[in-house]
Structures are given as structure tokens and as C-alpha cells.
Enzyme design. Structure first.
Site, PDB file in Angstrom:
ATOM      1  N   ARG A 118      29.369  26.588 -23.640  1.00  0.00           N
ATOM      2  CA  ARG A 118      30.603  27.420 -24.390  1.00  0.00           C
ATOM      3  C   ARG A 118      30.384  28.376 -25.066  1.00  0.00           C
ATOM      4  O   ARG A 118      31.251  28.696 -25.723  1.00  0.00           O
ATOM      5  CB  ARG A 118      31.070  25.971 -24.999  1.00  0.00           C
ATOM      6  CG  ARG A 118      31.389  25.128 -23.930  1.00  0.00           C
ATOM      7  CD  ARG A 118      32.532  23.832 -24.880  1.00  0.00           C
ATOM      8  NE  ARG A 118      32.775  22.919 -23.930  1.00  0.00           N
ATOM      9  CZ  ARG A 118      31.899  21.706 -23.654  1.00  0.00           C
ATOM     10  NH1 ARG A 118      30.836  21.640 -24.568  1.00  0.00           N
ATOM     11  NH2 ARG A 118      32.339  20.765 -22.971  1.00  0.00           N
ATOM     12  N   GLU A 234      43.995  41.741 -24.175  1.00  0.00           N
ATOM     13  CA  GLU A 234      44.906  42.826 -23.103  1.00  0.00           C
ATOM     14  C   GLU A 234      46.150  42.207 -22.918  1.00  0.00           C
ATOM     15  O   GLU A 234      46.612  41.797 -21.792  1.00  0.00           O
ATOM     16  CB  GLU A 234      43.985  42.580 -21.759  1.00  0.00           C
ATOM     17  CG  GLU A 234      44.738  43.586 -20.994  1.00  0.00           C
ATOM     18  CD  GLU A 234      43.634  43.886 -19.569  1.00  0.00           C
ATOM     19  OE1 GLU A 234      43.407  44.877 -19.360  1.00  0.00           O
ATOM     20  OE2 GLU A 234      43.675  42.722 -18.703  1.00  0.00           O
ATOM     21  N   ASN A 242      43.107  50.515 -18.251  1.00  0.00           N
ATOM     22  CA  ASN A 242      43.003  50.363 -16.774  1.00  0.00           C
ATOM     23  C   ASN A 242      43.690  51.522 -15.932  1.00  0.00           C
ATOM     24  O   ASN A 242      43.967  51.300 -14.987  1.00  0.00           O
ATOM     25  CB  ASN A 242      43.880  48.991 -16.431  1.00  0.00           C
ATOM     26  CG  ASN A 242      43.028  47.838 -16.912  1.00  0.00           C
ATOM     27  OD1 ASN A 242      41.855  47.789 -16.568  1.00  0.00           O
ATOM     28  ND2 ASN A 242      43.739  46.943 -17.365  1.00  0.00           N
ATOM     29  N   HIS A 245      42.817  52.082 -12.526  1.00  0.00           N
ATOM     30  CA  HIS A 245      42.024  51.056 -11.862  1.00  0.00           C
ATOM     31  C   HIS A 245      42.762  50.251 -10.767  1.00  0.00           C
ATOM     32  O   HIS A 245      42.180  49.295 -10.058  1.00  0.00           O
ATOM     33  CB  HIS A 245      41.714  50.043 -13.084  1.00  0.00           C
ATOM     34  CG  HIS A 245      40.723  50.821 -13.921  1.00  0.00           C
ATOM     35  ND1 HIS A 245      40.596  51.880 -14.542  1.00  0.00           N
ATOM     36  CD2 HIS A 245      39.371  50.390 -14.312  1.00  0.00           C
ATOM     37  CE1 HIS A 245      39.535  52.125 -15.135  1.00  0.00           C
ATOM     38  NE2 HIS A 245      38.736  51.116 -14.964  1.00  0.00           N
ATOM     39  N   HIS A 249      40.448  49.792  -8.100  1.00  0.00           N
ATOM     40  CA  HIS A 249      39.879  48.446  -7.554  1.00  0.00           C
ATOM     41  C   HIS A 249      40.008  48.021  -6.096  1.00  0.00           C
ATOM     42  O   HIS A 249      39.235  47.369  -5.348  1.00  0.00           O
ATOM     43  CB  HIS A 249      40.516  47.362  -8.294  1.00  0.00           C
ATOM     44  CG  HIS A 249      39.717  47.376  -9.691  1.00  0.00           C
ATOM     45  ND1 HIS A 249      40.279  46.590 -10.953  1.00  0.00           N
ATOM     46  CD2 HIS A 249      38.772  47.850 -10.306  1.00  0.00           C
ATOM     47  CE1 HIS A 249      39.447  46.671 -12.067  1.00  0.00           C
ATOM     48  NE2 HIS A 249      38.498  47.624 -11.614  1.00  0.00           N
ATOM     49  N   HIS A 261      32.066  52.582  -9.041  1.00  0.00           N
ATOM     50  CA  HIS A 261      33.302  52.332  -9.581  1.00  0.00           C
ATOM     51  C   HIS A 261      34.124  53.496 -10.092  1.00  0.00           C
ATOM     52  O   HIS A 261      35.334  53.828  -9.892  1.00  0.00           O
ATOM     53  CB  HIS A 261      32.982  51.360 -10.883  1.00  0.00           C
ATOM     54  CG  HIS A 261      34.153  51.169 -11.679  1.00  0.00           C
ATOM     55  ND1 HIS A 261      35.189  50.427 -11.347  1.00  0.00           N
ATOM     56  CD2 HIS A 261      34.458  51.535 -12.734  1.00  0.00           C
ATOM     57  CE1 HIS A 261      36.226  50.325 -12.260  1.00  0.00           C
ATOM     58  NE2 HIS A 261      35.792  51.194 -13.354  1.00  0.00           N
TER      59      HIS A 261
END
Length: 358
Positions: A118, A234, A242, A245, A249, A261
Site C-alpha cells: 500500500r 488534478e 494536459n 494531451h 494521447h 510522446h
């Protein structure tokens, strides 16, 4: 000269920027850890060997796992392989994962650290320009699925980021140029001085040993540090990172991640600029500035035609989409980012036509 940029997160950390930073890693791992897992791609094997030697000499138990270079690292298979390596090493809560390489490696290393017990500490050592100014800073981690990029992930801030600029000297030029797309993005959304430096000399901006590139890296990291410190998860402001993006993307997904990218984001920024112009939000001169700066750096400005349905479907699965309403980060001017929600289909198609090659 070594510089340090503070990032505020669930636990504050520093981004260290300089050259020959190998000596920084051991003290950052700290006295509590017993074991260190070095995750890396093949191109940085020499740097990994040096890190492993220093950590072993300091008394840590060191394991290494080599991951595929690029987006092929960010798969469920690599995730389970990494978990297995941690289990075999009896990796405990006090131990540390170190991601050494490009953005895909740091994304995977961060997610492995976020999910093991975790959450264990991760130190990111980005070795590409893209990873330094984007992936390694901010605590976003994740892997890709058949449905899209980074749809599985977690927010898990690093305990430190080491940006050794000397690694850029051996970076292939195409990768360096692709990384500059994210730098230019920071100029358009927040820091116009970045655009001025690039405009003054694209030759200096693409020189891995120039003072100009070092300044561009520092400024881009400062932009990201300021944004993520104000909005870690965010919920509002961080979305401006972004820019370019959503469409970018979609290109990456359609090309099965064969595009770099930064190349996809370059086209995505031109698309977003054209979309903002068509929506009456951005002046034609700033759209032309996008094309001029990115083109002079050698980045792509357009994409093939006949792919609209595929691209549109990929954008509908983007994390920024709410319901069936596409949401784009756009500009109302330089350093004036905003959002465009639910643009009409005809505007979307017209913007695509504006970036269609041929």
C-alpha cells in the site's frame, strides 16, 4: 551548479537539478531502508551499474529489474513481474524503489511503489528530457491498457527526483527534441520566457550541454512544481498540464505507442490551438506561433487524414472527458490556459482538418 526546487505534496520533496549527481542517491535512500530495487530500461545499464555499486558499498541489499524501453514497460505483465521481484527480495515498508530511465520507466516504478504494501518510497532518476520535465515530477504513476494510456494508476509522490543533466549528452537527438515539446507546452501555459529562449536560438535549445537548455529544464520543472503543489490530485489547476494531451494521447493510442510522446503532444498542441481559434478564444497569431516554434525544433505539426472516427473514440475515453462531453485544455492567450467543454462536432472535425497532412 546544483539547483533544488521544492514540491509540496502529501509529503514534500525536492527536485535536484545538476550534473554528476550520483553522490546524491545514497543519502536520499536513508538510514531506515535495508533494500533497494533499481528499475531501469536497457539503455541506462551503465548508470544503473554505478548506482548499484554505490548502494551496495553503503550496505544496502540491491536488486535490479530491467524493463522494456518505452511504453512497452507500462503493462500489467511488467507490473506483476515487478511485484514478484519485490516479494522474492522480502521488500519491506521501509525499503525504496528507484526508477532510472525515461518517463515510462518512472511511471511504472512509481506505480509499483504505490501498490506494494500500500505504498513504499520511490526515488525517481529521470534520464531523458521528457521524464525530467514531465513524468518524474508530480506523483502521477500508471500503466497502459488496451483501452488507453494511463487509465490505470495512482497518485504517489516520490521522496526525491534527481535530474542529472549530464545524461542528456548521450540522449538520441530525436528523443531530446521530443522532450522539448513538453518544455514548450510549459511556455505556452505559464512561462513565456521559455518561448523567448527557444525563439532566440533553436540550436541552443537543442544543444544538450548549453546553458539555454539547462535553463529551459529548470523553468519547465518550476512550472510543473508550482502547478502540482497547488493541485496535487488534478481537481482543477493541474489539468492545464494536459495542454495538447487529449488529441496527443489519441494519436499515441492509434499508433500503438510507436510515436514518441512529445511528438504526439506537439501535434496535440497545434490541434488545441486551432480548436481554440475556431471557438473564438485564441488569435491566429498565437496559433502561428505554435506552428513556428514547434516546427523549427523539428517536431511534427500534423497527422494523417482518414482517422477521425478512431481518434474521436480514443478522446472519448480520455481521463478529462466527463460523461460524453469532451474537455480540452485551450489557451485564451499565452500563459492564459482555460477549458473548452463539449465543443461542437463540426469544430472538432474542422480542427482535425487543420492538422491533417497532405
Amino acid at each position: 551548479m546544483t539547483q533544488r526546487i521544492d514540491v509540496r505534496a502529501e509529503r514534500d520533496y525536492q527536485v535536484v537539478i545538476g550534473t554528476d549527481l550520483g553522490q546524491e542517491l545514497v543519502p536520499l535512500v536513508g538510514d531506515q531502508a535495508r533494500r533497494v530495487l533499481l528499475m531501469h530500461a536497457a539503455p541506462v545499464a551503465r548508470a544503473v551499474a554505478g548506482a548499484s555499486e554505490a548502494l551496495t558499498a553503503a550496505g544496502y541489499g540491491v536488486s535490479t529489474i530491467e524493463v522494456p524501453d518505452g511504453e512497452d514497460a507500462k503493462t500489467a505483465d511488467m507490473l506483476t513481474r515487478s511485484w514478484s521481484a519485490l516479494g522474492e527480495a522480502a521488500f519491506g515498508r521501509e525499503d525504496v524503489v528507484v526508477g532510472i530511465g525515461g518517463g515510462a520507466t518512472t511511471d511504472l516504478a512509481g506505480f509499483v511503489a504505490a501498490t506494494w504494501l500500500r505504498g513504499v518510497r520511490v526515488i525517481q532518476v529521470p534520464t531523458t528530457l521528457l521524464a525530467m520535465v514531465d513524468a518524474a515530477v508530480g506523483g502521477k504513476t500508471g500503466i497502459n491498457t488496451a483501452a488507453g494510456k494511463n487509465l490505470v494508476g495512482a497518485f504517489h509522490s516520490p521522496s526525491a527526483v534527481l535530474c542529472d543533466l549530464s545524461t542528456l549528452r548521450t540522449l538520441p537527438r530525436a528523443d531530446l527534441v521530443a522532450g522539448l515539446a513538453e518544455v514548450v507546452k510549459c511556455g505556452f501555459i505559464a512561462d513565456p520566457e521559455i518561448l523567448r529562449i527557444v525563439d532566440a536560438s533553436t540550436e541552443a535549445a537543442t544543444d544538450p550541454v548549453s546553458e539555454e537548455l539547462a535553463e529551459l529544464v529548470r523553468r519547465a520543472i518550476q512550472v510543473k512544481a508550482d502547478v502540482v503543489s497547488a493541485d496535487l490530485r488534478e481537481s482543477h489547476l493541474r489539468e492545464i498540464l494536459n495542454y495538447g494531451h487529449t488529441f496527443g494521447h489519441a494519436i499515441e493510442h492509434g499508433e500503438h505507442y510507436r510515436w514518441r510522446h512529445g511528438e504526439a503532444v506537439s501535434v496535440g498542441m497545434v490541434y488545441a490551438a486551432e480548436l481554440a481559434r475556431l471557438a473564438g478564444r485564441l488569435d491566429p497569431g498565437t496559433v502561428a506561433q505554435h506552428r513556428d516554434l514547434l516546427g523549427r525544433l523539428g517536431l511534427p505539426l500534423g497527422y494523417v487524414g482518414g482517422r477521425w472516427l478512431q481518434l474521436h473514440e480514443a478522446m472519448r475515453r480520455d481521463k478529462k472527458t466527463r460523461g460524453d462531453r469532451l474537455r480540452f485544455v485551450v489557451l485564451d492567450g499565452i500563459a492564459q490556459p482555460g477549458r473548452l467543454e463539449g465543443p461542437a462536432d463540426d469544430l472538432l472535425v474542422e480542427a482535425y482538418a487543420a492538422v491533417t497532412l497532405g
